[in-house]
Motif scaffolding. Sequence first.
Motif, PDB file in Angstrom:
ATOM      1  N   SER A  43       2.341   1.837  14.526  1.00  7.87           N
ATOM      2  CA  SER A  43       2.232   0.804  13.647  1.00  7.87           C
ATOM      3  C   SER A  43       3.072  -0.614  13.872  1.00  7.87           C
ATOM      4  CB  SER A  43       2.147   0.805  12.002  1.00  7.87           C
ATOM      5  OG  SER A  43       3.501   1.046  11.800  1.00  7.87           O
TER       6      SER A  43
ATOM      7  N   LEU B 188      -3.224   9.636   6.166  1.00 10.97           N
ATOM      8  CA  LEU B 188      -3.191   8.130   5.362  1.00 10.97           C
ATOM      9  C   LEU B 188      -3.016   8.574   3.818  1.00 10.97           C
ATOM     10  CD1 LEU B 188      -6.540   6.443   6.815  1.00 10.97           C
ATOM     11  CD2 LEU B 188      -4.107   5.865   7.073  1.00 10.97           C
TER      12      LEU B 188
ATOM     13  N   ARG C 295       0.655   8.686   3.648  1.00 13.80           N
ATOM     14  CA  ARG C 295       1.201   7.106   3.631  1.00 13.80           C
ATOM     15  C   ARG C 295       0.788   6.560   2.378  1.00 13.80           C
ATOM     16  NH1 ARG C 295       2.397   2.676   7.371  1.00 13.80           N
ATOM     17  NH2 ARG C 295       3.452   1.745   5.777  1.00 13.80           N
ATOM     18  N   LEU C 296      -0.410   6.700   1.697  1.00 16.86           N
ATOM     19  CA  LEU C 296      -0.774   6.142   0.415  1.00 16.86           C
ATOM     20  C   LEU C 296      -0.216   6.687  -0.719  1.00 16.86           C
ATOM     21  CD1 LEU C 296      -4.152   4.596   1.780  1.00 16.86           C
ATOM     22  CD2 LEU C 296      -1.901   3.690   2.154  1.00 16.86           C
TER      23      LEU C 296
ATOM     24  N   PHE D 214      -7.978   2.078  -1.556  1.00 18.41           N
ATOM     25  CA  PHE D 214      -8.374   2.305  -0.045  1.00 18.41           C
ATOM     26  C   PHE D 214      -9.834   1.952   0.378  1.00 18.41           C
ATOM     27  CE2 PHE D 214     -10.145   5.211   3.099  1.00 18.41           C
ATOM     28  CZ  PHE D 214      -9.348   4.659   4.140  1.00 18.41           C
TER      29      PHE D 214
ATOM     30  N   ASN E 192      -1.867  -3.773  -3.583  1.00 14.41           N
ATOM     31  CA  ASN E 192      -1.687  -2.522  -2.132  1.00 14.41           C
ATOM     32  C   ASN E 192      -2.962  -2.022  -2.022  1.00 14.41           C
ATOM     33  OD1 ASN E 192       1.354  -2.881  -2.556  1.00 14.41           O
ATOM     34  ND2 ASN E 192       1.135  -2.174  -4.790  1.00 14.41           N
TER      35      ASN E 192
ATOM     36  N   ALA F  53      -5.111  -0.792   1.464  1.00 17.11           N
ATOM     37  CA  ALA F  53      -5.375  -0.332   3.062  1.00 17.11           C
ATOM     38  C   ALA F  53      -6.765  -0.370   3.315  1.00 17.11           C
ATOM     39  CB  ALA F  53      -4.881   1.063   2.964  1.00 17.11           C
TER      40      ALA F  53
ATOM     41  N   CYS G 193       1.286  -8.139   7.044  1.00 15.79           N
ATOM     42  CA  CYS G 193       0.478  -6.799   7.062  1.00 15.79           C
ATOM     43  C   CYS G 193       1.160  -5.819   7.835  1.00 15.79           C
ATOM     44  CB  CYS G 193      -0.950  -6.939   7.178  1.00 15.79           C
ATOM     45  SG  CYS G 193      -1.069  -7.662   8.877  1.00 15.79           S
TER      46      CYS G 193
ATOM     47  N   GLU H 172      -1.856  -0.334  11.548  1.00 13.44           N
ATOM     48  CA  GLU H 172      -1.645   0.866  12.266  1.00 13.44           C
ATOM     49  C   GLU H 172      -2.661   1.227  13.363  1.00 13.44           C
ATOM     50  OE1 GLU H 172       0.131   4.263   9.763  1.00 13.44           O
ATOM     51  OE2 GLU H 172      -1.811   4.849   9.919  1.00 13.44           O
TER      52      GLU H 172
ATOM     53  N   THR I  94      -5.867   1.008  10.734  1.00 14.30           N
ATOM     54  CA  THR I  94      -5.723   0.910   9.356  1.00 14.30           C
ATOM     55  C   THR I  94      -4.704  -0.350   8.894  1.00 14.30           C
ATOM     56  OG1 THR I  94      -5.718   3.232   9.416  1.00 14.30           O
ATOM     57  CG2 THR I  94      -5.242   2.242   7.160  1.00 14.30           C
TER      58      THR I  94
ATOM     59  N   LEU J 298      -2.792  -2.377   6.506  1.00 18.09           N
ATOM     60  CA  LEU J 298      -2.016  -2.198   5.165  1.00 18.09           C
ATOM     61  C   LEU J 298      -1.228  -3.679   4.603  1.00 18.09           C
ATOM     62  CD1 LEU J 298      -0.735   0.455   7.034  1.00 18.09           C
ATOM     63  CD2 LEU J 298      -1.210   1.299   4.763  1.00 18.09           C
TER      64      LEU J 298
ATOM     65  N   LEU K   6       2.999  -0.962   0.362  1.00 16.44           N
ATOM     66  CA  LEU K   6       2.580  -0.305   1.370  1.00 16.44           C
ATOM     67  C   LEU K   6       3.185  -0.659   2.874  1.00 16.44           C
ATOM     68  CD1 LEU K   6      -1.198   0.164   0.705  1.00 16.44           C
ATOM     69  CD2 LEU K   6       0.711   1.737  -0.026  1.00 16.44           C
TER      70      LEU K   6
END
Length: 457
Positions: free
Chosen positions: A11, A289, A292-293, A367, A407, A409, A431, A434, A446, A448, A453
């Motif tokens: 990313s 993900l 990550r989230l 998301f 936040n 994604a 931002c 990824e 993706t 974010l 994030l």
Amino acid sequence: MSHLPQFFHFSKILSYDEKGANKENIDKIVREFEENFLVWQTDFWHCHWAEQGDNLTLDKWYRKYKDFMLMTTKNQNEYKQDINLEERSLKEEEENSSINAESWNNLWHKHQEEIYANHFLAFTSIFYQYYLDLKYGLETSIEPKIIVEDFELHSDLETVEELSKELEQLQLLGLPIAFGPPKQASKRKAKTKATPEIIESISDTGSESGEMVNNDLDSSLHEIHEKTISKSKKKNRSLRHVPEFMVKEKGLLKYWRRRFSLFSRFDEGIRLDRESWFSVTPEKVAFHLAQRLRCDVLIDGFCGCGGNAIQFAFTCHKVIAVDIDADKLAMAKHNASIYGVGHKIEFILGDFLHMAAHNRLKGDVVFLSPPWGGPKYKQRKSYDIEEYLLPVSASELIEKSSLISENIAIFLPRNAHMQQIIKLAGPGNQCEIEHNYLDSRLVALTALYGERLVKKA
Ligand code: MGP
Ligand code: SAH
């Protein structure tokens, strides 16, 4: 035997300044990448190995040295079966295994080094691919609106038999099958009650694990018809049961081939409808993900059949999963129960945009994996996220979502227009974009947004 595809992610944090996508800015980003190529490659490699190295090494070890497994299982069984024999067998083992243990030990070290070196090599080629993809994405300008004909899923392989042959060849050559072949064979017999009209014989990797085992499968969605196409069934060819609509629409067969990449527990009765076969997020991507989230309450605004929601349920305290389609929501619920996480997900039937706009959703992270307009998305050189995303433009999606949380994604096509993605951050903001790969295939991007994030540079 077979391997599931390997997951890689890279990313980059990008800033939106009012000057936007001028050539100077883009050249600067690309130059910076080139100047730091080796340093960044090393950093990403360390993260990658820390995340996946142990699993990779062990997984390959158990595949390669089945004897080791047998030996340890046998020892465990002896231990369990006869406690009185325990001391004796342990002594014997100690004597015998001083050599064994040593050779296993040596083998293990050799194996570790081998996997590390091989995997590093593969990693470097994917990292280089990432550099090219990022550069291409940044440099590609938006095309004037073009109408892409209604897409009929096409396949280079016209028949199931051709697909079967291709898979056999790939297997013989020891080459990876796109998105990875299915998992270990499960010897279970199909228990479906569907009419036996079509039995499609697809010898992918000798696994029978794709067979449906749920008697209560919704026949309209996942009906399986059977027909014999090969009377002289070869020994090493196992019967595959493919949903009827996939047999009719040849381009869908590749998704069937990837079924274990989509859900590792596919053969426990996962349900998907036509749209979900090509929209669901593959499990390894969804797993990542979810790491990550990770948060307290996550809102999955477009949950579909649950590919993402299920993985979020493993890392978040609670998941609120919204979808406008009642059938998909029911399948998501069912699929979540297979993974044992149904109780952590609140399923809501409704229009995410409407609910967000009316303040009906509360959560820490949002998301978004909206429809992209079907598989035709990839026919465009550059995918205009303001024009083609459904049900509304990317800006409107972000605007409505930010009423819930900053936040956010969003899961986007790999050819999504990069400058538009950056612009969604708003003036002066950053931002993170990824790139998600399975083997050497760029699956999707993706994006974010929000302090929580976007990784601190
Ligand atoms: P794909 O269309 O399967 O690409 O999409 P593929 O097969 O890699 O490309 P090809 O070159 O082999 O033809 C890749 C991934 O994107 C899918 O596995 C889904 O996770 C995701 N995806 C695809 N579509 C069409 C959608 C969509 O409409 N919405 C969402 N949220 N994800 C999608
Ligand atoms: N991430 C999902 C796939 C999502 S596909 C997975 O991995 O399984 C996109 C989904 O958006 C579809 O299921 C579609 O029914 C849903 N959808 C479309 N418009 C919607 C809306 N306005 N509100 C909520 N869901 C919507």
